[in-house]
Design an enzyme around this catalytic site. Structure first.
Site, PDB file in Angstrom:
ATOM      1  N   GLU A  10       0.813  -1.223   0.000  1.00  0.00           N
ATOM      2  CA  GLU A  10       0.000   0.000   0.000  1.00  0.00           C
ATOM      3  C   GLU A  10       0.845   1.271   0.000  1.00  0.00           C
ATOM      4  O   GLU A  10       0.311   2.362   0.187  1.00  0.00           O
ATOM      5  CB  GLU A  10      -0.966   0.000   1.193  1.00  0.00           C
ATOM      6  CG  GLU A  10      -2.073  -1.027   1.050  1.00  0.00           C
ATOM      7  CD  GLU A  10      -3.144  -0.924   2.129  1.00  0.00           C
ATOM      8  OE1 GLU A  10      -4.226  -1.488   1.920  1.00  0.00           O
ATOM      9  OE2 GLU A  10      -2.905  -0.272   3.176  1.00  0.00           O
ATOM     10  N   ALA A  69      -8.343  -8.767  10.741  1.00  0.00           N
ATOM     11  CA  ALA A  69      -7.895 -10.063  11.257  1.00  0.00           C
ATOM     12  C   ALA A  69      -6.481 -10.401  10.793  1.00  0.00           C
ATOM     13  O   ALA A  69      -5.628 -10.823  11.589  1.00  0.00           O
ATOM     14  CB  ALA A  69      -8.865 -11.163  10.822  1.00  0.00           C
ATOM     15  N   GLY A  70      -6.220 -10.240   9.502  1.00  0.00           N
ATOM     16  CA  GLY A  70      -4.904 -10.573   8.971  1.00  0.00           C
ATOM     17  C   GLY A  70      -3.807  -9.689   9.538  1.00  0.00           C
ATOM     18  O   GLY A  70      -2.721 -10.173   9.894  1.00  0.00           O
TER      19      GLY A  70
END
Length: 297
Positions: free
Chosen positions: A136, A241-242
């Site tokens: 990102e 979560a990851g």
């Protein structure tokens, strides 16, 4: 040991709406939240909450000092985050009555890292430090190559996945963190077992953490193949979560725990996270994770 996380920082503008806005339509939202997010910020927050020494490297607009304060309060060192005359990366998120979302993402300052900034940061590193990367920000390839040239360890979570960009970097990576679909795409196979067999052949120096969602986690390299099941919980939001798994498992690993115990800690933290709404705000504290794990014995 310090983890230098070259990662995104986003502001998520979340609007609850009756339906997605149509061309030419003006519509009032039912609620609005501005939330700190981005894979980089989430992972730095999880690392800090898990007790790791994490220095975040990135960029935000000069007016968004509250973003840095929020990360600092969690325990993230933000001294290496550049403050620029460029909007902080952000997302415009519509969520409709069916819980579907529509997202406009603007990279902004996340794509304004410079080679000079990277070089200056890497001068501060010491033997045994790690670099953490995601997809990102800009200059991911440059950071990976420069870090490797300094004999630093590099962990890479290539999300959002871009196979053509990711594959050339793998020779500079020590720990690859992917889900099963991403792993299969990288070696052009159609099953998890084929990926586990193929990746060490193509990349013999690479260790892989493969997340399997509610099925757990597979860790493998050329010598080891380890499976750790997930904890069973009632999930309501899997947004972070990851990122939570990555932060807590890496922190445990760097604090001297075995790879199996580190993965278990990451799975426990992720299990707590998915029972809560939100991204960064859903990441648990280390004490919560320790308590959760003690009740699973």
């Amino acid at each position: 040991m310090t983890i230098y996380n070259f990662g995104s920082i986003n502001l998520d503008h979340v609007y609850q709406v009756d339906h997605f806005v149509r061309p030419g339509e003006t519509m009032a939202s039912e609620s609005y939240q501005c939330l700190l997010g981005g894979k980089g910020a989430n992972q730095s927050a999880a690392l800090a909450k898990a007790g790791a020494d994490v220095k975040h490297v990135g960029a935000v607009h000069t007016v968004d000092k509250q973003v840095l304060r929020q990360l600092q309060e969690i325990g993230v060192d933000t001294a290496l985050v550049a403050q620029l005359d460029m909007p902080t990366g952000h997302a415009i998120i519509q969520i409709n009555k069916s819980a579907e979302n529509s997202i406009i993402l603007y990279p902004g300052a996340n794509h304004c890292l410079t080679e000079a900034q990277v070089d200056e940061v890497l001068k501060k590193t010491s033997e045994g430090d790690w670099v953490l990367l995601q997809n990102e920000t800009n200059l991911v390839d440059y950071v990976a190559r420069q870090a490797k040239s300094k004999s630093l360890k590099v962990a890479y979570n290539p999300a959002p996945m871009n196979v053509e960009m990711t594959k050339p970097l793998l020779s500079s990576i020590d720990l690859l963190i992917v889900n099963e679909v991403e792993a299969m795409d990288l070696v052009a196979v159609s099953s998890i077992e084929e990926a586990v067999e193929a990746m060490p052949k193509h990349y013999p120096d690479l260790a892989v953490l493969m997340t399997l969602g509610s099925d757990g986690v597979r860790y493998f390299d050329k010598d080891v193949d380890l499976y750790v099941p997930a904890f069973s919980v009632d999930a309501i939001d899997t947004t972070a979560a990851g990122d939570t798994f990555i932060g807590f498992s890496m922190a445990a690993l760097f604090n001297g725990q075995s790879i199996e115990d580190a993965i278990k800690q990451g799975c426990a933290a992720s299990a707590i996270c998915v029972t809560r709404i939100g991204a960064l705000a859903a990441i648990p504290e280390l004490e919560e994770v320790t308590t959760f794990m003690s009740h699973q014995q």
